[in-house]
Write a protein that holds these residues in place. Structure first.
Motif, PDB file in Angstrom:
ATOM      1  N   UNK A 196       0.743  -1.195  -0.112  1.00 38.97           N
ATOM      2  CA  UNK A 196       0.090  -0.074   0.016  1.00 38.97           C
ATOM      3  C   UNK A 196       0.864   1.345   0.015  1.00 38.97           C
ATOM      4  N   UNK A 197       2.131   1.106  -0.004  1.00 38.47           N
ATOM      5  CA  UNK A 197       2.896   2.411   0.199  1.00 38.47           C
ATOM      6  C   UNK A 197       4.307   2.111   0.338  1.00 38.47           C
ATOM      7  N   UNK A 198       4.831   2.712   1.449  1.00 38.62           N
ATOM      8  CA  UNK A 198       5.986   2.826   1.818  1.00 38.62           C
ATOM      9  C   UNK A 198       6.322   2.411   3.368  1.00 38.62           C
ATOM     10  N   UNK A 199       7.134   1.646   4.076  1.00 40.63           N
ATOM     11  CA  UNK A 199       7.627   1.469   5.333  1.00 40.63           C
ATOM     12  C   UNK A 199       8.959   2.294   5.708  1.00 40.63           C
ATOM     13  N   UNK A 200       8.852   3.308   6.483  1.00 42.21           N
ATOM     14  CA  UNK A 200      10.023   3.843   6.823  1.00 42.21           C
ATOM     15  C   UNK A 200      10.315   3.644   8.259  1.00 42.21           C
ATOM     16  N   UNK A 201      11.337   3.262   8.517  1.00 41.05           N
ATOM     17  CA  UNK A 201      11.896   2.878  10.098  1.00 41.05           C
ATOM     18  C   UNK A 201      12.769   3.977  10.416  1.00 41.05           C
ATOM     19  N   UNK A 202      12.311   4.922  11.293  1.00 41.85           N
ATOM     20  CA  UNK A 202      12.852   6.233  11.622  1.00 41.85           C
ATOM     21  C   UNK A 202      12.916   6.329  13.199  1.00 41.85           C
ATOM     22  N   UNK A 203      14.189   6.487  13.730  1.00 45.19           N
ATOM     23  CA  UNK A 203      14.171   6.614  15.269  1.00 45.19           C
ATOM     24  C   UNK A 203      13.702   5.638  15.909  1.00 45.19           C
ATOM     25  N   UNK A 204      13.821   4.443  15.427  1.00 48.82           N
ATOM     26  CA  UNK A 204      13.367   3.006  16.008  1.00 48.82           C
ATOM     27  C   UNK A 204      11.969   2.905  16.043  1.00 48.82           C
ATOM     28  N   UNK A 205      11.156   3.738  15.053  1.00 50.40           N
ATOM     29  CA  UNK A 205       9.562   3.832  15.116  1.00 50.40           C
ATOM     30  C   UNK A 205       9.324   3.342  13.559  1.00 50.40           C
ATOM     31  N   UNK A 206       8.426   2.792  13.244  1.00 51.44           N
ATOM     32  CA  UNK A 206       7.818   2.155  12.229  1.00 51.44           C
ATOM     33  C   UNK A 206       6.810   3.140  11.653  1.00 51.44           C
ATOM     34  N   UNK A 207       7.050   3.936  10.428  1.00 53.64           N
ATOM     35  CA  UNK A 207       5.886   4.926   9.851  1.00 53.64           C
ATOM     36  C   UNK A 207       5.415   4.323   8.552  1.00 53.64           C
ATOM     37  N   UNK A 208       4.070   4.275   8.658  1.00 52.75           N
ATOM     38  CA  UNK A 208       3.493   3.753   7.219  1.00 52.75           C
ATOM     39  C   UNK A 208       3.213   5.023   6.374  1.00 52.75           C
ATOM     40  N   UNK A 209       3.697   5.010   5.304  1.00 53.98           N
ATOM     41  CA  UNK A 209       3.381   6.318   4.395  1.00 53.98           C
ATOM     42  C   UNK A 209       3.009   5.738   2.846  1.00 53.98           C
ATOM     43  N   UNK A 210       2.086   6.672   2.407  1.00 56.56           N
ATOM     44  CA  UNK A 210       1.466   6.620   1.172  1.00 56.56           C
ATOM     45  C   UNK A 210       2.594   6.839   0.125  1.00 56.56           C
TER      46      UNK A 210
ATOM     47  N   UNK B 233      13.302   6.136 -10.104  1.00 57.72           N
ATOM     48  CA  UNK B 233      12.421   6.258  -9.024  1.00 57.72           C
ATOM     49  C   UNK B 233      10.916   6.288  -9.254  1.00 57.72           C
ATOM     50  N   UNK B 234      10.683   6.992 -10.364  1.00 57.07           N
ATOM     51  CA  UNK B 234       9.095   7.071 -10.969  1.00 57.07           C
ATOM     52  C   UNK B 234       8.663   5.881 -10.968  1.00 57.07           C
ATOM     53  N   UNK B 235       9.473   4.870 -11.417  1.00 52.11           N
ATOM     54  CA  UNK B 235       8.876   3.317 -11.860  1.00 52.11           C
ATOM     55  C   UNK B 235       8.530   2.643 -10.231  1.00 52.11           C
ATOM     56  N   UNK B 236       9.155   3.466  -9.030  1.00 54.70           N
ATOM     57  CA  UNK B 236       8.850   2.762  -7.986  1.00 54.70           C
ATOM     58  C   UNK B 236       7.505   3.131  -7.178  1.00 54.70           C
ATOM     59  N   UNK B 237       6.877   4.343  -7.744  1.00 56.98           N
ATOM     60  CA  UNK B 237       5.541   4.681  -7.292  1.00 56.98           C
ATOM     61  C   UNK B 237       5.667   5.441  -5.851  1.00 56.98           C
ATOM     62  N   UNK B 238       4.777   6.535  -5.940  1.00 54.39           N
ATOM     63  CA  UNK B 238       4.795   7.114  -4.407  1.00 54.39           C
ATOM     64  C   UNK B 238       6.141   7.597  -4.100  1.00 54.39           C
ATOM     65  N   UNK B 239       7.065   7.792  -4.823  1.00 54.64           N
ATOM     66  CA  UNK B 239       8.408   8.289  -4.247  1.00 54.64           C
ATOM     67  C   UNK B 239       8.963   9.412  -5.115  1.00 54.64           C
ATOM     68  N   UNK B 240       9.466  10.374  -4.494  1.00 48.19           N
ATOM     69  CA  UNK B 240      10.128  11.529  -5.236  1.00 48.19           C
ATOM     70  C   UNK B 240      11.473  11.926  -4.588  1.00 48.19           C
ATOM     71  N   UNK B 241      12.313  12.732  -5.381  1.00 49.79           N
ATOM     72  CA  UNK B 241      13.365  13.113  -4.749  1.00 49.79           C
ATOM     73  C   UNK B 241      13.732  14.541  -4.890  1.00 49.79           C
ATOM     74  N   UNK B 242      14.236  15.642  -3.953  1.00 54.34           N
ATOM     75  CA  UNK B 242      14.586  16.710  -4.102  1.00 54.34           C
ATOM     76  C   UNK B 242      15.740  17.202  -3.378  1.00 54.34           C
ATOM     77  N   UNK B 243      16.284  18.263  -3.790  1.00 52.94           N
ATOM     78  CA  UNK B 243      17.628  18.886  -3.103  1.00 52.94           C
ATOM     79  C   UNK B 243      18.489  19.157  -4.101  1.00 52.94           C
ATOM     80  N   UNK B 244      19.611  19.616  -3.497  1.00 51.12           N
ATOM     81  CA  UNK B 244      20.708  20.283  -4.265  1.00 51.12           C
ATOM     82  C   UNK B 244      21.473  19.253  -5.264  1.00 51.12           C
ATOM     83  N   UNK B 245      21.206  18.098  -5.204  1.00 49.04           N
ATOM     84  CA  UNK B 245      22.013  17.076  -6.235  1.00 49.04           C
ATOM     85  C   UNK B 245      21.353  16.860  -7.425  1.00 49.04           C
ATOM     86  N   UNK B 246      20.325  17.811  -7.724  1.00 48.14           N
ATOM     87  CA  UNK B 246      19.253  17.416  -8.927  1.00 48.14           C
ATOM     88  C   UNK B 246      19.391  18.550  -9.870  1.00 48.14           C
TER      89      UNK B 246
END
Length: 477
Positions: A256-270, A426-439
């Motif tokens: 259904x989206x993405x699983x982010x493990x941050x600071x020891x907590x699991x965040x469910x993200x679309x 990244x577009x092929x992964x779905x629900x994911x985008x990048x931004x910042x100075x590297x682009x």
């Protein structure tokens, strides 16, 4: 508001801007999603940071933003900083080269001259270098070319060494013979492909009328470090969950989206916006988007240090004039530039009339030895060069050193093709985008624009029914 939950990874200005656009904190429309922003360090803002030196509030990172691109100024206004916008008091910069401070010639674009009379009057070049610049060579330009190599072929090596290198160094801390013309100065690429005189093309470009009353650069009263503070405050007010000291250990795709493990907590993200430097993005994408990770692994970074010095005006034999000076690497100095902050920013002079603050920068790509030196050594090196350049003999009453060990991504020839490959993967992964100075550019407006691009890439996911209130309209992008 959409029911979607978006996790923004990275709390620099790009990540903060993405969170602001998604949450409606930047104005222009309702919230598009519920947003959680996680930042590994203990502070938000990335390379934008404020602090005190000698009891005076100053910038300890980036200090100005390009105003002829609208994104940064628009964001500042959207988060309540309209009245704080203030352009530099003076833009009279110099080049410290061939043993003297010489005025930066007018009519140039990133060091490429468009006015040979102004170039001659500046005395930045030797007589031989000036004579070579007057006789343009011819060179073929394909899809892309390194700025330094192209300009050297057309106008001679001295133009590159004494003008292009120090100006590019202030932006990328890199090497002109490696930096992509197409990525860094695309307006010059069109001139190069036109086949005519480079000097005449730059003259026409530099002579184009600008919007009346629009400054080239803008700062903020209290320093540019107030921008991420204001954006973060607006995001918090809009309901964004801002978390510092929260490193992301894992990023995984779920049905259904993405699983982010941050600071020891699991965040469910679309959806996820990755607003971190390329090495961190590569680490997080290695399992789910290995093609993008492989490309991001090739992005190199330059490290640099900023040394801020506070003097008592009463101790100065003479107050330096102008906004500061640039230093060509070919001259072999330790500092690569110095900004006379109290001259450049009226708000700083007003806030501390008895003090004079200036700063120097040291280090560039593959020449980061300065970062290994102790703070007091960097201060001593700066004072030694300042003594030789402007006759400064006073001792500062306070100092501060800011280090950016991987501060500026490098844009070599082929960089834009690399970015296109990363975004396609990244577009092929779905629900994911990048931004910042590297682009899309290392400047503040470019980073904010990349955040808008990232949110636009998620637009269909966040508004699946009709697409109304598209990201472009919502953000004024």
């Amino acid at each position: 508001m959409s029911d979607a939950h978006v996790v923004v990874i990275g709390g620099g200005i790009a990540g903060l801007a993405a969170a602001a656009f998604l949450s409606g904190a930047a104005g222009g429309g309702p919230a598009r999603a519920r947003v959680t922003l996680v930042e590994a360090s203990g502070r938000l803002g990335g390379k934008l940071r404020g602090g005190e030196v000698g009891g005076v509030r100053v910038d300890l990172g980036a200090e100005s933003m390009l105003a002829r691109r609208p994104e940064a100024v628009e964001l500042a206004r959207a988060v309540g900083l309209a009245e704080a916008l203030e352009p530099p008091t003076t833009a009279k910069a110099a080049i410290w080269t061939r043993g003297a401070l010489r005025p930066l010639p007018g009519g140039q674009v990133m060091g490429v001259p468009g006015d040979l009379a102004a170039l001659a009057a500046s005395q930045v070049l030797s007589a031989d270098g000036l004579e070579r610049a007057r006789h343009e060579g011819a060179t073929e330009v394909g899809d892309d070319v390194a700025i330094g190599r192209y300009v050297a072929d057309r106008l001679g090596r001295e133009v590159v060494d004494r003008l292009v290198e120090p100006l590019l160094g202030g932006v990328y801390a890199g090497h002109a013979d490696e930096i992509s013309l197409r990525a860094a100065v695309p307006q010059l690429l069109s001139i190069a492909r036109g086949g005519g005189s480079l000097v005449e093309g730059v003259h026409e470009l530099a002579s184009r009328p600008q919007t009346v009353g629009t400054p080239v650069f803008q700062g903020l009263q209290g320093g540019l470090g107030t921008l991420p503070e204001a954006v973060a405050a607006a995001c918090a007010k809009a309901g964004v969950d801002l978390r510092t000291d929260t490193a992301v250990d894992e990023l995984r795709r779920t049905p259904g989206g993405w699983r982010v493990v941050a600071g020891g907590e699991v965040l469910a993200a679309d959806a996820v916006v990755l607003a971190v430097p390329a090495p961190a993005a590569a680490r997080l994408l290695r399992t789910e988007v290995p093609a993008a990770a492989a490309e991001l692994d090739t992005v190199e970074y330059a490290g640099m240090a900023l040394v801020t010095l506070a003097f008592r005006r009463a101790d100065l034999a003479e107050v330096p004039s102008g906004s500061g000076f640039l230093v060509p690497p070919v001259d072999g100095r330790r500092i690569k530039a110095s900004t006379f902050s109290s001259n450049k920013w009226g708000w700083l002079e007003r806030s501390a009339p008895d003090a004079f603050l200036l700063r120097t920068s040291l280090g560039r790509h593959r020449e980061e030895q300065a970062l290994e030196l102790a703070d007091e050594e960097l201060v001593a090196l700066s004072l030694a060069d300042l003594g030789e350049a402007i006759g400064l003999t006073a001792r500062p009453y306070d100092t501060a050193v800011s280090r950016f060990e991987a501060g500026l991504p490098q844009y070599p020839v082929g960089h834009l093709d690399r970015v296109a490959r990363v975004r396609a993967a990244v577009a092929g992964a779905g629900g994911l985008a990048l931004c910042g100075a590297a682009y899309d550019g290392v400047g503040i407006p470019a980073c904010i624009a990349s955040a808008a691009t990232a949110v636009a890439a998620l637009d269909r996911l966040l508004t699946p029914e009709t697409g109304e209130g598209s990201t472009e309209r919502t953000m004024g992008a």
